[in-house]
Design a protein around this motif. Sequence first.
Motif, PDB file in Angstrom:
ATOM      1  N   ILE A  14       0.839  -1.199   0.000  1.00 53.92           N
ATOM      2  CA  ILE A  14       0.000   0.000   0.000  1.00 53.92           C
ATOM      3  C   ILE A  14       0.873   1.248   0.000  1.00 53.92           C
ATOM      4  N   TRP A  15       1.919   1.269   0.825  1.00 52.62           N
ATOM      5  CA  TRP A  15       2.825   2.414   0.878  1.00 52.62           C
ATOM      6  C   TRP A  15       3.503   2.630  -0.478  1.00 52.62           C
ATOM      7  N   ASN A  16       3.891   1.551  -1.123  1.00 47.41           N
ATOM      8  CA  ASN A  16       4.534   1.642  -2.429  1.00 47.41           C
ATOM      9  C   ASN A  16       3.579   2.244  -3.467  1.00 47.41           C
ATOM     10  N   GLY A  17       2.309   1.890  -3.417  1.00 50.03           N
ATOM     11  CA  GLY A  17       1.325   2.455  -4.332  1.00 50.03           C
ATOM     12  C   GLY A  17       1.162   3.956  -4.140  1.00 50.03           C
ATOM     13  N   TYR A  18       1.053   4.394  -2.885  1.00 48.88           N
ATOM     14  CA  TYR A  18       0.938   5.817  -2.610  1.00 48.88           C
ATOM     15  C   TYR A  18       2.200   6.579  -3.031  1.00 48.88           C
ATOM     16  N   GLU A  19       3.346   5.957  -2.824  1.00 50.87           N
ATOM     17  CA  GLU A  19       4.609   6.583  -3.235  1.00 50.87           C
ATOM     18  C   GLU A  19       4.664   6.742  -4.755  1.00 50.87           C
ATOM     19  N   ILE A  21       2.074   7.048  -6.818  1.00 47.88           N
ATOM     20  CA  ILE A  21       1.128   8.111  -7.176  1.00 47.88           C
ATOM     21  C   ILE A  21       1.744   9.480  -6.908  1.00 47.88           C
ATOM     22  N   ASP A  22       2.425   9.628  -5.774  1.00 47.63           N
ATOM     23  CA  ASP A  22       3.071  10.892  -5.443  1.00 47.63           C
ATOM     24  C   ASP A  22       4.169  11.232  -6.453  1.00 47.63           C
ATOM     25  N   GLN A  23       4.925  10.240  -6.884  1.00 50.22           N
ATOM     26  CA  GLN A  23       5.982  10.486  -7.864  1.00 50.22           C
ATOM     27  C   GLN A  23       5.403  10.886  -9.224  1.00 50.22           C
ATOM     28  N   ARG A  25       2.584  12.496  -9.712  1.00 43.68           N
ATOM     29  CA  ARG A  25       2.139  13.880  -9.553  1.00 43.68           C
ATOM     30  C   ARG A  25       3.322  14.846  -9.613  1.00 43.68           C
TER      31      ARG A  25
END
Length: 89
Positions: A14-19, A21-23, A25
């Motif tokens: 989950i953390w990897n997915g959010y990371e 998405i942030d990259q 953006r």
Amino acid sequence: RLGLVLVFMSIVNIWNGYEAIDQVRQIGRLEEQVRDYRYRALFKASEVTAMSQKLNVEKAIQEQNLALTLSQAPPYILYRPTGSTDKKK
């Protein structure tokens, strides 16, 4: 132990997915900044070119000792209307 490993792996996933998405953006924002800087650089280059051309003309006039001065009045735009009443018979 297996349950703890599964919970840990799911948190990492989950953390990897959010990371990611942030990259994505951040990449979008940086591409927009690069595009903006590129347009600004083109605009400044065109301004420099225009000023350079004007200065070259002024320098050529001075070198040839011509009695010319820059006009203070804006140029006139001449045009002929293309309406149906102006046609020749």
